[in-house]
Design a protein around this motif. Sequence first.
Motif, PDB file in Angstrom:
ATOM      1  N   MET A 183      15.456  70.612  32.441  1.00  0.00           N
ATOM      2  CA  MET A 183      15.235  71.098  31.075  1.00  0.00           C
ATOM      3  C   MET A 183      15.217  69.935  30.082  1.00  0.00           C
ATOM      4  O   MET A 183      15.883  68.923  30.264  1.00  0.00           O
ATOM      5  CB  MET A 183      16.352  72.067  30.669  1.00  0.00           C
ATOM      6  CG  MET A 183      16.141  73.482  31.195  1.00  0.00           C
ATOM      7  SD  MET A 183      14.648  74.259  30.556  1.00  0.00           S
ATOM      8  CE  MET A 183      13.513  73.957  31.906  1.00  0.00           C
ATOM      9  N   THR A 184      14.452  70.112  29.062  1.00  0.00           N
ATOM     10  CA  THR A 184      14.360  69.097  28.028  1.00  0.00           C
ATOM     11  C   THR A 184      15.410  69.381  26.957  1.00  0.00           C
ATOM     12  O   THR A 184      15.473  70.492  26.428  1.00  0.00           O
ATOM     13  CB  THR A 184      12.957  69.124  27.401  1.00  0.00           C
ATOM     14  OG1 THR A 184      12.007  68.802  28.407  1.00  0.00           O
ATOM     15  CG2 THR A 184      12.858  68.137  26.254  1.00  0.00           C
ATOM     16  N   GLN A 185      16.221  68.379  26.665  1.00  0.00           N
ATOM     17  CA  GLN A 185      17.214  68.567  25.610  1.00  0.00           C
ATOM     18  C   GLN A 185      16.594  68.270  24.248  1.00  0.00           C
ATOM     19  O   GLN A 185      15.859  67.296  24.088  1.00  0.00           O
ATOM     20  CB  GLN A 185      18.403  67.634  25.855  1.00  0.00           C
ATOM     21  CG  GLN A 185      19.579  67.960  24.956  1.00  0.00           C
ATOM     22  CD  GLN A 185      20.710  66.952  25.071  1.00  0.00           C
ATOM     23  OE1 GLN A 185      20.591  65.939  25.760  1.00  0.00           O
ATOM     24  NE2 GLN A 185      21.809  67.228  24.384  1.00  0.00           N
ATOM     25  N   GLY A 225      14.435  53.888  31.349  1.00  0.00           N
ATOM     26  CA  GLY A 225      13.168  54.231  32.004  1.00  0.00           C
ATOM     27  C   GLY A 225      12.765  55.690  31.875  1.00  0.00           C
ATOM     28  O   GLY A 225      11.862  56.154  32.577  1.00  0.00           O
ATOM     29  N   GLY A 226      13.399  56.431  30.944  1.00  0.00           N
ATOM     30  CA  GLY A 226      13.071  57.847  30.760  1.00  0.00           C
ATOM     31  C   GLY A 226      12.082  58.079  29.632  1.00  0.00           C
ATOM     32  O   GLY A 226      11.573  57.133  29.019  1.00  0.00           O
ATOM     33  N   LEU A 227      11.821  59.371  29.371  1.00  0.00           N
ATOM     34  CA  LEU A 227      10.835  59.770  28.358  1.00  0.00           C
ATOM     35  C   LEU A 227      11.513  60.503  27.196  1.00  0.00           C
ATOM     36  O   LEU A 227      12.277  61.440  27.407  1.00  0.00           O
ATOM     37  CB  LEU A 227       9.795  60.711  28.962  1.00  0.00           C
ATOM     38  CG  LEU A 227       8.933  60.185  30.116  1.00  0.00           C
ATOM     39  CD1 LEU A 227       7.910  61.242  30.516  1.00  0.00           C
ATOM     40  CD2 LEU A 227       8.235  58.888  29.714  1.00  0.00           C
ATOM     41  N   VAL A 228      11.189  60.080  25.970  1.00  0.00           N
ATOM     42  CA  VAL A 228      11.718  60.718  24.765  1.00  0.00           C
ATOM     43  C   VAL A 228      10.562  61.035  23.814  1.00  0.00           C
ATOM     44  O   VAL A 228       9.781  60.147  23.461  1.00  0.00           O
ATOM     45  CB  VAL A 228      12.718  59.798  24.033  1.00  0.00           C
ATOM     46  CG1 VAL A 228      13.178  60.443  22.723  1.00  0.00           C
ATOM     47  CG2 VAL A 228      13.912  59.474  24.928  1.00  0.00           C
ATOM     48  N   ALA A 229      10.461  62.293  23.407  1.00  0.00           N
ATOM     49  CA  ALA A 229       9.488  62.655  22.365  1.00  0.00           C
ATOM     50  C   ALA A 229      10.155  62.494  21.005  1.00  0.00           C
ATOM     51  O   ALA A 229      11.324  62.861  20.831  1.00  0.00           O
ATOM     52  CB  ALA A 229       8.996  64.087  22.554  1.00  0.00           C
ATOM     53  N   ARG A 271       9.403  68.751  31.222  1.00  0.00           N
ATOM     54  CA  ARG A 271       8.663  67.609  31.778  1.00  0.00           C
ATOM     55  C   ARG A 271       9.141  66.277  31.211  1.00  0.00           C
ATOM     56  O   ARG A 271       8.721  65.219  31.659  1.00  0.00           O
ATOM     57  CB  ARG A 271       7.159  67.765  31.512  1.00  0.00           C
ATOM     58  CG  ARG A 271       6.596  69.094  32.030  1.00  0.00           C
ATOM     59  CD  ARG A 271       5.111  69.208  31.736  1.00  0.00           C
ATOM     60  NE  ARG A 271       4.336  68.272  32.520  1.00  0.00           N
ATOM     61  CZ  ARG A 271       3.860  68.527  33.737  1.00  0.00           C
ATOM     62  NH1 ARG A 271       4.085  69.697  34.297  1.00  0.00           N
ATOM     63  NH2 ARG A 271       3.159  67.627  34.371  1.00  0.00           N
ATOM     64  N   ILE A 272       9.991  66.343  30.167  1.00  0.00           N
ATOM     65  CA  ILE A 272      10.496  65.116  29.534  1.00  0.00           C
ATOM     66  C   ILE A 272      12.006  65.231  29.356  1.00  0.00           C
ATOM     67  O   ILE A 272      12.555  66.334  29.366  1.00  0.00           O
ATOM     68  CB  ILE A 272       9.814  64.853  28.169  1.00  0.00           C
ATOM     69  CG1 ILE A 272      10.101  65.997  27.188  1.00  0.00           C
ATOM     70  CG2 ILE A 272       8.301  64.699  28.367  1.00  0.00           C
ATOM     71  CD1 ILE A 272       9.515  65.782  25.800  1.00  0.00           C
TER      72      ILE A 272
END
Length: 345
Positions: free
Chosen positions: A1-3, A26-30, A165-166
């Motif tokens: 889940m995306t927090q 190395g992760g993804l943040v919007a 997905r992120i």
Amino acid sequence: MTQRLDLRQQIDPQHIARAADIIRGGGLVAFPTETVYGLGANALDAEAVEKIFVAKGRPPNDPLIVHLAAVDELPRVTASLPPIAIELARVFMPGALTLVLPKANAVPANVTSGLNSVAVRVPAHPIAQALIQTAGVPIAAPSANRFGRTSPTTAQHVLEDLDGRIDLLLDGGATTIGVESTVLDLTRTPPTLLRPGGVPREDLEALIGRVALTHGEANDNAPQLSPGLLSQHYAPHAELVLCLGESPAVLEKIKQVAGQALADGRRVGLLLANDDLKWFGELPVSALGLGNEEDLGSVARNLYAGMRALDGQGVDVIIARDFGNVGLGLAIRDRLMRAATLTLR
Ligand code: TXA
Ligand code: MG
């Protein structure tokens, strides 16, 4: 889940620190910028960058924009800075301008899709600024949507496309400009506008003189019918018909196209100027006013949200009017043309 972390009231440094940790790990943040939300990864980490392409479903031949906190960091990712870049940076950075410049070796090949150039931007949004500064690395970020969808201008839009997905989403509320940055290629002479956007072409030309265009949207003699001519991008689910021309002729055209679609049993949505709404009161359609014709800033701000809202109402066809090619009108027209399956004049 995306927090999702809520930074709408205040920019909590602990939230920023957490997001920066994810980027460095190395992760993804919007995160929000003043144009649209971006989907960020450490631009110097090829593996992290690869995750962006996977999350978006983006083809690897579409290069990313590298975001920096300040102009004096440009040499971290560029091989050279021509005087014109410095001049433009002084006026338009931080802001909604992206410059294409010779790439530094430090930038992995997947960021630029193997090109020798790199696109760089210094966003002005305080959350983007805080994130990039705290992470301490350049952040590669395309718009935070699934490939082929409209760019997100709210955190809700990001979740619609990328939930699960992120790793993390920083919610800064709705973005203020609402269309993507202007992309200007400085590796060509004269400087070439690759994408009209938040900084109007006229503002660039006032500073540096003539800017070449690569797209047909500035031309009022655009082909009468251009389905499939432009790459399908920024598209809502519904079919979109763009009507070029000035009011009142364009409104007559829209009425005619809407009438035909309704006769065919289709559900119809309209994207209009506020003042146009009164002409469509009697039609059984979902009509949205994006803003006043004289206030293209509000039209741009509401454009993508308008497309998503009409999609959400389940319309079969969206009929949109044109807003000219002056100032932000050029970027608005470009996005509408890319979203359109049919352009009428
Ligand atoms: O406002 C914006 O620009 C947003 C926010 C998040 O910064 N970002 C954005 O990224 O719209 P994206 O990936 O959706 O669009 C980047 C554009 C693409 O059209 C890409 O082809 C172009 O920039 N681009 C990136 N690197 C390039 C390069 N080296 N040469 C030419 N075009 C490049
Ligand atoms: Mg995009």
